[in-house]
Design a protein around this motif. Structure first.
Motif, PDB file in Angstrom:
ATOM      1  N   ARG B  97       1.980  -3.718   4.253  1.00  0.00           N
ATOM      2  CA  ARG B  97       3.100  -2.900   3.787  1.00  0.00           C
ATOM      3  C   ARG B  97       3.323  -3.186   2.339  1.00  0.00           C
ATOM      4  O   ARG B  97       3.628  -4.316   1.986  1.00  0.00           O
ATOM      5  N   PRO B  98       3.324  -2.216   1.430  1.00  0.00           N
ATOM      6  CA  PRO B  98       2.830  -0.870   1.666  1.00  0.00           C
ATOM      7  C   PRO B  98       1.350  -0.782   1.316  1.00  0.00           C
ATOM      8  O   PRO B  98       0.848  -1.576   0.538  1.00  0.00           O
ATOM      9  N   ASP B  99       0.678   0.127   1.885  1.00  0.00           N
ATOM     10  CA  ASP B  99      -0.748   0.306   1.637  1.00  0.00           C
ATOM     11  C   ASP B  99      -1.080   1.735   2.031  1.00  0.00           C
ATOM     12  O   ASP B  99      -0.203   2.498   2.419  1.00  0.00           O
ATOM     13  N   THR B 100      -2.324   2.095   1.961  1.00  0.00           N
ATOM     14  CA  THR B 100      -2.729   3.450   2.341  1.00  0.00           C
ATOM     15  C   THR B 100      -2.213   3.775   3.741  1.00  0.00           C
ATOM     16  O   THR B 100      -2.426   3.014   4.684  1.00  0.00           O
TER      17      THR B 100
END
Lengths: 107, 112
Positions: B97-100
């Motif tokens: 979190r956060p990521d793609t």
């Protein structure tokens, strides 16, 4: 405050013409920027992210920290590019999406 | 099935009903999200879970109640909804979190 702005709700471009979808952001640190795309009747999916520095389906996007922009570009539009495009920013453990731009490619 | 799945795909409910939306991810991700997509506000983040702990709640009315029993499953419990809650509800997951974000197909909810 973190913010992502996509100034155009709708962008109509003729097939073969260049495309530029604008995205401006507001963020005090070093953000990570993404473009997501949603084709008709398909799920929302990642198109590209700035750290990858790759071209997907002919699209590119360059992070301009001076102008706080991450515009999506393609030199020659194709009919299959018609879709909803979302710019997104991640930072400080948060992800924020812009309101989206609907790209309509005219034949 | 791979990726992120959501059930049901369509749901019609009355304002007094109680229903639940289900999301399952088969990607081994640690974070899961609920979004609301409507014509008025294209993509609104509702809830974020990281390692089964709720870490974000974006001022969502209490008639929406999320539940994350494990890192692969996410539920959205609905009760006494309003017609303006009609929308497409999207589930997503990411490795961290956060990521793609990897999105599910969504549940189209209609509140009568």
């Amino acid at each position: 405050a973190q913010r992502v702005t996509q100034p155009e709700k709708l962008l109509s471009v003729f097939k073969g013409a260049p495309v530029e979808l604008k995205c401006n952001y507001s963020y005090s640190g070093s953000p990570e920027l993404f473009w997501y795309v949603q084709y008709s009747r398909q799920r929302l999916q990642l198109l590209l992210r700035h750290i990858s520095r790759e071209s997907i389906k002919g699209f590119t996007a360059d992070l301009n920290k001076g102008e706080t922009s991450f515009h999506l570009k393609k030199p020659f539009a194709q009919e299959e590019d018609s879709a909803m495009y979302y710019c997104a920013l991640s930072g400080d453990d948060k992800i924020i999406f812009g309101k989206g731009t609907r790209l309509h490619i005219l034949p | 099935e791979t990726g992120v799945t959501q059930t049901p795909r369509h749901l019609v409910m009355g304002m007094t009903n109680k229903k639940s939306l289900k999301c399952e991810q088969h990607l081994g991700h640690n974070a899961m999200y609920w979004y609301k997509q409507s014509a008025k506000k294209p993509l609104e983040l509702m809830f974020v879970y990281s390692l089964e702990e709720r870490v974000e709640n974006n001022s969502v009315p209490s008639r929406f109640s999320p539940e994350c029993p494990n890192s692969s499953h996410l539920f959205l419990h609905l009760h006494t909804l309003q017609p303006e809650d009609s929308a497409l509800y999207l589930c997503a997951s990411s490795q961290y979190r956060p990521d793609t974000q990897y999105f599910g197909p969504g549940t189209r909810l209609t509140v009568l």
